[in-house]
Design a protein around this motif. Structure first.
Motif, PDB file in Angstrom:
ATOM      1  N   TYR A  31      48.545  11.718   6.739  1.00  0.00           N
ATOM      2  CA  TYR A  31      47.558  10.771   6.179  1.00  0.00           C
ATOM      3  C   TYR A  31      47.718  10.623   4.670  1.00  0.00           C
ATOM      4  N   TYR A  32      47.720  11.750   3.940  1.00  0.00           N
ATOM      5  CA  TYR A  32      47.801  11.670   2.471  1.00  0.00           C
ATOM      6  C   TYR A  32      49.192  11.251   1.995  1.00  0.00           C
ATOM      7  N   ALA A  33      50.229  11.588   2.769  1.00  0.00           N
ATOM      8  CA  ALA A  33      51.580  11.222   2.348  1.00  0.00           C
ATOM      9  C   ALA A  33      51.813   9.719   2.437  1.00  0.00           C
ATOM     10  N   THR A  45      34.946   7.613  -0.776  1.00  0.00           N
ATOM     11  CA  THR A  45      34.824   7.574  -2.232  1.00  0.00           C
ATOM     12  C   THR A  45      34.403   8.952  -2.719  1.00  0.00           C
ATOM     13  N   THR A  46      35.074   9.451  -3.760  1.00  0.00           N
ATOM     14  CA  THR A  46      34.756  10.775  -4.286  1.00  0.00           C
ATOM     15  C   THR A  46      33.983  10.659  -5.605  1.00  0.00           C
ATOM     16  N   ALA A  47      33.385  11.751  -6.030  1.00  0.00           N
ATOM     17  CA  ALA A  47      32.534  11.742  -7.221  1.00  0.00           C
ATOM     18  C   ALA A  47      33.233  11.181  -8.469  1.00  0.00           C
ATOM     19  N   PRO A  48      34.476  11.585  -8.775  1.00  0.00           N
ATOM     20  CA  PRO A  48      35.097  11.032  -9.990  1.00  0.00           C
ATOM     21  C   PRO A  48      35.327   9.527  -9.910  1.00  0.00           C
ATOM     22  N   GLU A  49      35.449   8.986  -8.690  1.00  0.00           N
ATOM     23  CA  GLU A  49      35.638   7.543  -8.536  1.00  0.00           C
ATOM     24  C   GLU A  49      34.312   6.794  -8.669  1.00  0.00           C
ATOM     25  N   LEU A  80      43.891  20.827  -8.447  1.00  0.00           N
ATOM     26  CA  LEU A  80      44.387  20.844  -7.071  1.00  0.00           C
ATOM     27  C   LEU A  80      43.978  19.545  -6.383  1.00  0.00           C
ATOM     28  N   GLY A  81      44.932  18.829  -5.826  1.00  0.00           N
ATOM     29  CA  GLY A  81      44.642  17.574  -5.124  1.00  0.00           C
ATOM     30  C   GLY A  81      43.945  16.565  -6.010  1.00  0.00           C
ATOM     31  N   PRO A  82      44.600  16.098  -7.098  1.00  0.00           N
ATOM     32  CA  PRO A  82      43.914  15.256  -8.097  1.00  0.00           C
ATOM     33  C   PRO A  82      43.679  13.802  -7.691  1.00  0.00           C
ATOM     34  N   GLY A  83      43.957  13.403  -6.464  1.00  0.00           N
ATOM     35  CA  GLY A  83      43.647  12.034  -6.038  1.00  0.00           C
ATOM     36  C   GLY A  83      44.372  11.005  -6.891  1.00  0.00           C
ATOM     37  N   ARG A  84      43.603  10.142  -7.565  1.00  0.00           N
ATOM     38  CA  ARG A  84      44.196   9.121  -8.438  1.00  0.00           C
ATOM     39  C   ARG A  84      44.369   9.596  -9.869  1.00  0.00           C
ATOM     40  N   VAL A 107      48.706  20.352  -8.577  1.00  0.00           N
ATOM     41  CA  VAL A 107      49.201  20.760  -7.262  1.00  0.00           C
ATOM     42  C   VAL A 107      48.890  19.604  -6.311  1.00  0.00           C
ATOM     43  N   GLU A 108      49.929  18.915  -5.894  1.00  0.00           N
ATOM     44  CA  GLU A 108      49.758  17.699  -5.077  1.00  0.00           C
ATOM     45  C   GLU A 108      50.981  17.540  -4.196  1.00  0.00           C
ATOM     46  N   THR A 109      50.769  17.350  -2.892  1.00  0.00           N
ATOM     47  CA  THR A 109      51.902  17.203  -1.981  1.00  0.00           C
ATOM     48  C   THR A 109      52.210  15.742  -1.664  1.00  0.00           C
ATOM     49  N   SER A 110      51.251  14.841  -1.845  1.00  0.00           N
ATOM     50  CA  SER A 110      51.467  13.445  -1.444  1.00  0.00           C
ATOM     51  C   SER A 110      52.285  12.684  -2.485  1.00  0.00           C
ATOM     52  N   VAL A 112      52.703   9.459  -2.636  1.00  0.00           N
ATOM     53  CA  VAL A 112      51.950   8.256  -3.008  1.00  0.00           C
ATOM     54  C   VAL A 112      50.927   8.601  -4.091  1.00  0.00           C
ATOM     55  N   LEU A 113      50.205   9.706  -3.905  1.00  0.00           N
ATOM     56  CA  LEU A 113      49.185  10.077  -4.888  1.00  0.00           C
ATOM     57  C   LEU A 113      49.809  10.637  -6.165  1.00  0.00           C
ATOM     58  N   ARG A 114      50.975  11.290  -6.064  1.00  0.00           N
ATOM     59  CA  ARG A 114      51.673  11.703  -7.293  1.00  0.00           C
ATOM     60  C   ARG A 114      51.988  10.481  -8.151  1.00  0.00           C
ATOM     61  N   ALA A 142      39.106  21.813  -8.724  1.00  0.00           N
ATOM     62  CA  ALA A 142      39.439  21.288  -7.399  1.00  0.00           C
ATOM     63  C   ALA A 142      38.203  20.589  -6.856  1.00  0.00           C
ATOM     64  N   ASN A 143      38.258  19.258  -6.752  1.00  0.00           N
ATOM     65  CA  ASN A 143      37.154  18.493  -6.167  1.00  0.00           C
ATOM     66  C   ASN A 143      37.602  17.926  -4.831  1.00  0.00           C
ATOM     67  N   GLU A 144      36.883  18.252  -3.777  1.00  0.00           N
ATOM     68  CA  GLU A 144      37.238  17.789  -2.426  1.00  0.00           C
ATOM     69  C   GLU A 144      38.699  18.090  -2.099  1.00  0.00           C
ATOM     70  N   PHE A 145      39.156  19.268  -2.468  1.00  0.00           N
ATOM     71  CA  PHE A 145      40.496  19.739  -2.098  1.00  0.00           C
ATOM     72  C   PHE A 145      40.383  20.701  -0.909  1.00  0.00           C
TER      73      PHE A 145
HETATM   74  N1  SAH Z   1      40.247  15.367  -6.038  1.00  0.00           N
HETATM   75  C1  SAH Z   1      40.393  13.941  -5.782  1.00  0.00           C
HETATM   76  C2  SAH Z   1      40.986  13.633  -4.391  1.00  0.00           C
HETATM   77  C3  SAH Z   1      40.373  14.304  -3.200  1.00  0.00           C
HETATM   78  S1  SAH Z   1      41.250  13.877  -1.699  1.00  0.00           S
HETATM   79  C4  SAH Z   1      39.075  13.239  -5.983  1.00  0.00           C
HETATM   80  O1  SAH Z   1      38.064  13.928  -6.109  1.00  0.00           O
HETATM   81  O2  SAH Z   1      39.057  12.009  -6.018  1.00  0.00           O
HETATM   82  C5  SAH Z   1      42.246  15.329  -1.423  1.00  0.00           C
HETATM   83  C6  SAH Z   1      43.415  15.496  -2.364  1.00  0.00           C
HETATM   84  O3  SAH Z   1      44.093  16.707  -2.024  1.00  0.00           O
HETATM   85  C7  SAH Z   1      44.480  14.419  -2.315  1.00  0.00           C
HETATM   86  O4  SAH Z   1      45.015  14.246  -3.610  1.00  0.00           O
HETATM   87  C8  SAH Z   1      45.500  15.010  -1.340  1.00  0.00           C
HETATM   88  O5  SAH Z   1      46.777  14.427  -1.411  1.00  0.00           O
HETATM   89  C9  SAH Z   1      45.486  16.452  -1.770  1.00  0.00           C
HETATM   90  N2  SAH Z   1      45.916  17.433  -0.767  1.00  0.00           N
HETATM   91  C10 SAH Z   1      45.478  17.549   0.509  1.00  0.00           C
HETATM   92  N3  SAH Z   1      46.051  18.604   1.123  1.00  0.00           N
HETATM   93  C11 SAH Z   1      46.866  19.179   0.201  1.00  0.00           C
HETATM   94  C12 SAH Z   1      47.733  20.319   0.215  1.00  0.00           C
HETATM   95  N4  SAH Z   1      47.861  21.084   1.298  1.00  0.00           N
HETATM   96  N5  SAH Z   1      48.414  20.623  -0.913  1.00  0.00           N
HETATM   97  C13 SAH Z   1      48.265  19.860  -2.029  1.00  0.00           C
HETATM   98  N6  SAH Z   1      47.468  18.779  -2.105  1.00  0.00           N
HETATM   99  C14 SAH Z   1      46.779  18.433  -1.007  1.00  0.00           C
END
Ligand code: SAH
Length: 325
Positions: A31-33, A45-49, A80-84, A107-110, A112-114, A142-145
């Motif tokens: 999904y995230y990739a 939609t997340t808090a920073p957005e 961790l998982g910085p979204g946009r 730390v981001e694996t996607s 597209v999001l990188r 880390a927000n919603e990671f």
């Molecule tokens: N923190 C952001 C995005 C939250 S969505 C915000 O608040 O808007 C989750 C994020 O975590 C996405 O960037 C997604 O690609 C990343 N992610 C999910 N699983 C991951 C993993 N196992 N390793 C690294 N990043 C991951």
């Protein structure tokens, strides 16, 4: 049938039914990739957005604790998982104003999001794993990671699995469900180990609960609506509530200090989000209704204010960030 469901069916035919944990891991990786899922045109939609105020309060908390720790110049900002990259931009603006000039490490694996993050923070460095972060003091967010990392489910002590049924994928058993998450506990342990060896602080924001408890929380979101977990594999966001008691225990076992868990609304108000909203409204009178609406969404108990919680983990040699006492 989605491309991932086809692949999962092939896998189940070879391996037999797969665990909920393996299913969630495969779905979210795919999904995230393959997309940027955030915002009104996306799935959630997340808090920073919602507003820059969210990141600014986190930035203020980090700037304050960094200064009280003696403003070490080798400290980095880690996320961790910085979204946009929106949260990082808001946090780093406040940190920069406080004199922090450290590098940003994501730390981001996607892929597209990188790419999206590179448009916001061009000089960041990217890593696949928490353990790949440099051995330096960090200010980590880390927000919603954690909610996206996979959970296991158990019914009567037996791990719940997913099999192929007539109509598609199906759970192999139902009943009272207990969830846990080795992946999240490992993340908490790795963060804590870094904090103990190098110093620093981590602020974790997610929806979840203060005490470990039985119950199913795994859910799927598509276009801002809840949808069945097993449908459209890989095309919808899978999350589960974070068990903050388990996170805190993993961090404490690794020797780090853990703050109390505070509701997001309460924490943002303690850090001064109401004054910030007033100042922003005064400076942008035409946006004052949007600013008030965003403040309500982030802090009110009937919106994100009490569903979402904040916890900090810190080095025993660093003070706790503000807002938790
Ligand atoms: N923190 C952001 C995005 C939250 S969505 C915000 O608040 O808007 C989750 C994020 O975590 C996405 O960037 C997604 O690609 C990343 N992610 C999910 N699983 C991951 C993993 N196992 N390793 C690294 N990043 C991951």
């Amino acid at each position: 049938m989605t491309p991932l469901e086809r692949a999962l069916r092939d896998r189940i035919k070879v391996e037999g039914p797969i665990s909920v944990e393996a299913f969630m891991e495969a779905c979210n990786a795919y999904y995230y990739a393959t997309r940027d899922p955030l915002g009104v045109d996306g799935d959630f939609t997340t808090a920073p957005e919602i507003s820059q105020m969210f990141g600014e309060m986190i930035g203020a908390a980090l700037a304050d604790v960094w200064k009280r720790a003696g403003a070490p110049s080798d400290a980095i900002y880690a996320e961790l998982g910085p979204g946009r990259g929106t949260l990082a931009a808001d946090v780093l603006r406040v940190l920069g104003a406080a004199g922090f000039a450290g590098e940003a490490h994501f730390v981001e694996t996607s892929p597209v999001l990188r790419d999206a993050q590179a448009l916001t923070i061009a000089d960041a460095e990217w890593h696949d794993l928490i353990d790949d972060l440099p051995q330096r003091p960090f200010l980590l967010v880390a927000n919603e990671f954690l909610d996206a990392l996979p959970v296991r489910q158990f019914v009567g002590g037996v791990e719940r699995r997913i099999a192929i049924a007539a109509g598609g994928l199906a759970f192999d058993r139902d009943g009272e469900i207990v969830e846990d998450s080795p992946a999240r506990e490992q993340a908490a342990r790795q963060i804590a180990e870094r904090l103990v060896s190098n110093g620093g602080v981590a602020i974790l924001v997610d929806y979840g609960h203060e005490r470990s408890a039985a119950g199913e929380t795994l859910q799927a979101m598509c276009r801002h609506h809840f949808v069945p977990v097993l449908s459209n594999a890989g095309e919808q966001d899978l999350t589960a509530h974070v068990d903050f008691e388990a996170i805190g225990r993993s961090a404490t076992d690794a020797g780090a200090a853990v703050t109390r868990l505070v509701d997001q609304g309460e924490w943002l108000i303690r850090l001064g989000i109401e004054a910030r909203a007033e100042a922003l409204s005064r400076a942008n009178a035409e946006r004052s209704q949007d600013i008030a609406a965003a403040l309500h969404r982030l802090t009110s108990a009937d919106e994100m204010g009490s569903l979402f919680k904040v916890m900090a983990i810190h080095s025993p040699n660093w003070p706790a960030p503000a807002g938790f006492a």
